[in-house]
Design a protein around this motif. Sequence first.
Motif, PDB file in Angstrom:
ATOM      1  N   ARG A  98     -40.979 134.041  60.288  1.00 61.31           N
ATOM      2  CA  ARG A  98     -40.330 134.734  59.184  1.00 61.31           C
ATOM      3  C   ARG A  98     -40.474 133.897  57.924  1.00 61.31           C
TER       4      ARG A  98
ATOM      5  N   VAL B 198     -27.349 140.953  54.166  1.00 63.23           N
ATOM      6  CA  VAL B 198     -27.405 141.055  55.623  1.00 63.23           C
ATOM      7  C   VAL B 198     -26.389 140.080  56.193  1.00 63.23           C
TER       8      VAL B 198
ATOM      9  N   SER C 278     -24.384 138.357  59.375  1.00 60.29           N
ATOM     10  CA  SER C 278     -24.491 138.065  60.800  1.00 60.29           C
ATOM     11  C   SER C 278     -23.321 137.197  61.223  1.00 60.29           C
TER      12      SER C 278
ATOM     13  N   HIS D  82     -29.633 141.636  61.061  1.00 56.89           N
ATOM     14  CA  HIS D  82     -30.739 140.700  61.273  1.00 56.89           C
ATOM     15  C   HIS D  82     -31.847 141.342  62.115  1.00 56.89           C
ATOM     16  N   ASP D  83     -33.092 141.247  61.626  1.00 55.15           N
ATOM     17  CA  ASP D  83     -34.270 141.821  62.290  1.00 55.15           C
ATOM     18  C   ASP D  83     -34.232 143.345  62.356  1.00 55.15           C
TER      19      ASP D  83
ATOM     20  N   GLU E 278     -34.724 144.034  57.128  1.00 52.67           N
ATOM     21  CA  GLU E 278     -35.482 143.226  56.180  1.00 52.67           C
ATOM     22  C   GLU E 278     -36.578 144.016  55.457  1.00 52.67           C
TER      23      GLU E 278
ATOM     24  N   GLU F 186     -28.878 136.632  52.934  1.00 52.87           N
ATOM     25  CA  GLU F 186     -28.399 136.595  54.317  1.00 52.87           C
ATOM     26  C   GLU F 186     -27.169 135.707  54.363  1.00 52.87           C
TER      27      GLU F 186
ATOM     28  N   ASP G 109     -24.452 134.217  57.063  1.00 53.16           N
ATOM     29  CA  ASP G 109     -24.070 134.003  58.455  1.00 53.16           C
ATOM     30  C   ASP G 109     -22.675 133.407  58.490  1.00 53.16           C
TER      31      ASP G 109
ATOM     32  N   THR H  59     -27.253 136.113  65.358  1.00 50.38           N
ATOM     33  CA  THR H  59     -28.471 136.877  65.131  1.00 50.38           C
ATOM     34  C   THR H  59     -28.455 138.243  65.783  1.00 50.38           C
TER      35      THR H  59
END
Length: 203
Positions: A6, A41, A43, A126-127, A130, A138, A140, A160
């Motif tokens: 990534r 995003v 997480s 996440h994933d 994107e 992002e 977290d 994640t």
Amino acid sequence: MSGTGRPAANWEVTLTATTADQTKALGRRVAEVLQAGDLLVLSGELGAGKTTFTQGLGEGLGVRAGIISPTFVLVRIHPNLPDGPRPGGPDLVHVDAYRLGSAAEIDDIDLENTMDSSVTVVEWGHDRVEHLSESRLEIDLHRAIGLGSATEAAGGAGATGGASGTLDFDDDTDEPRTIVVRGYGPRWRSAPAMGGFEGGLPC
């Protein structure tokens, strides 16, 4: 590129919030630098503070109150309030991708139709999201209590994506949380100044 294939983040900031109010305060600070089209995003294991952070974000953006986890409806739209702190600002689109298994399922809910006029916040994204924008923040959030054995019990889900019902803790619990913010893409080439954000959170 990172070791996972990534793109590497342009920058990373790590903070510690010791109360739910501090997590919410960070959301308000981040809101100060957001504009329509921005993608965030989120997480973190269940109860890590994702919804609490989003509530602060909504307060800072000046959108309609009542932000809760959108798990069972997938998407909630909170319109900008003309008498709020940012009249004429972007709406907030709050998405919970926990029950969505792929980017293709994200496409099915047509977030592209609201991206340009809104700030879009995706929990468990996440994933999955994107591809929606070349730039994103992002964020977290990690609970300080039970991260080891509890995360292992959830199959190593951690920050994640994926989780077990055994991690359904209260978002508003006052306990230390580590919050890592990363910026990707041309929109976030450098960490923005957010009223002391770089120096940590207020006590």
